[in-house]
Scaffold this active site. Sequence first.
Site, PDB file in Angstrom:
ATOM      1  N   HIS A  93      -4.486   2.074   1.888  1.00 33.75           N
ATOM      2  CA  HIS A  93      -3.150   2.431   1.397  1.00 33.75           C
ATOM      3  C   HIS A  93      -2.925   3.933   1.460  1.00 33.75           C
ATOM      4  O   HIS A  93      -1.818   4.396   1.745  1.00 33.75           O
ATOM      5  CB  HIS A  93      -2.971   1.926  -0.039  1.00 33.75           C
ATOM      6  CG  HIS A  93      -1.577   2.036  -0.561  1.00 33.75           C
ATOM      7  ND1 HIS A  93      -1.152   3.080  -1.348  1.00 33.75           N
ATOM      8  CD2 HIS A  93      -0.496   1.213  -0.410  1.00 33.75           C
ATOM      9  CE1 HIS A  93       0.111   2.908  -1.666  1.00 33.75           C
ATOM     10  NE2 HIS A  93       0.548   1.785  -1.114  1.00 33.75           N
ATOM     11  N   CYS A  94      -3.986   4.696   1.225  1.00 33.88           N
ATOM     12  CA  CYS A  94      -3.876   6.162   1.191  1.00 33.88           C
ATOM     13  C   CYS A  94      -3.577   6.767   2.557  1.00 33.88           C
ATOM     14  O   CYS A  94      -2.996   7.854   2.640  1.00 33.88           O
ATOM     15  CB  CYS A  94      -5.168   6.780   0.666  1.00 33.88           C
ATOM     16  SG  CYS A  94      -5.702   6.175  -0.932  1.00 33.88           S
ATOM     17  N   ILE A  95      -3.983   6.098   3.626  1.00 38.19           N
ATOM     18  CA  ILE A  95      -3.833   6.681   4.963  1.00 38.19           C
ATOM     19  C   ILE A  95      -2.616   6.126   5.700  1.00 38.19           C
ATOM     20  O   ILE A  95      -2.447   6.370   6.895  1.00 38.19           O
ATOM     21  CB  ILE A  95      -5.105   6.491   5.806  1.00 38.19           C
ATOM     22  CG1 ILE A  95      -5.330   5.020   6.166  1.00 38.19           C
ATOM     23  CG2 ILE A  95      -6.315   7.061   5.088  1.00 38.19           C
ATOM     24  CD1 ILE A  95      -6.481   4.798   7.156  1.00 38.19           C
ATOM     25  N   GLY A 123      -8.358   5.184   0.626  1.00 38.07           N
ATOM     26  CA  GLY A 123      -8.489   3.894   1.273  1.00 38.07           C
ATOM     27  C   GLY A 123      -7.359   3.606   2.237  1.00 38.07           C
ATOM     28  O   GLY A 123      -6.631   4.505   2.674  1.00 38.07           O
TER      29      GLY A 123
END
Length: 348
Positions: free
Chosen positions: A334-336, A332
């Site tokens: 936050h992950c990128i 999501g």
Amino acid sequence: MNMNTAPKQYGFYMPAEWYPHERCWMAWPCHHETWSKIGLDKAKMAYARVAKAIAQFEPVTLLVNPGDEDSAENLCKGHNIEIISLPINDSWTRDTGATFLINNERQLAGVDWIHNAWGGNYADCSLDNLIASHLIKYTEAQYFHAPLVMEGGSFHVDGEGTILTSKECLLNSNRNPHLSQQEIEQYLINYLGAERIIWLNMGLIGDETDGHVDEIATFIAPGKVLCLITKDKEDPNYHRLQENFEILKSSKDARGRTFEVYTVEQPPATYLNGERLTLSYINFYMANQGIVMPAFGYESFDRLAYQLFVQIFPGYQITQIDALDVFSGGGGIHCITQQQPKSHKLVE
């Protein structure tokens, strides 16, 4: 200067995500297998939406594979977004980028973890395993190599001594099978400059990262956490999310505070090509005076999550964007993204 000793010994620690940022680091989608469900073109448009939303609040630096600069410039140019050419395998800077630290003099350091493509999910991660060192060199930060397989999405910190993580990921045999839980704890404490670790158990069903904590819970302020729940007792996530909620309710942080626990409900189960997506409102980015959070096309769920964020993040501008395409790749917002805290130059 390289140091073979741990950052904590030198007064470095990872600040909370609400600490002021110098910039946000992202990487441009390039991995065909990762984006096979929607295609690279849609993935790039989705990343551009995230980058431009964050760039309202702070500069964004985008890592782009050589030869792919045109697509990045066409979709992102002129929006407070800098483009840097760098060979990469994939586009998850939370997990492959450096974990940035500061000390009390606001000097900058970076931790370079070992990356093994989330337990060997992909054949080649050799270029991504170099991203952290490139970022540390680019920012002129103090370099620390951590002899530990670790991803940035597998832990959260409050900047006041507390780490939040999950057993499903960190104790998985595909990460550091030679280390005990106590040994992993000591590495985290020494390399993140912390004192106490709170262990949640399981992440979301079907999470190919093996239960990253940034899908299920996060710190939102000192002594306050936000936790994902579902009211649907038939949902296979119900019991694991309820268990995490109970752990947080009964836990104390490094300063002895009992947590004030807020909850946000996961959206309905959503499938793409027969696979359930790991959708979570927890997976957002906290920028300077702004929050960039996901919407998934479920009006009532999206609205309630937005209203909650307005309540729990006073003083922040809440920007909610369509993020379903980002989550189709397995992660999501936050992950990128990876924040770089504001700092002063190291004194030579």
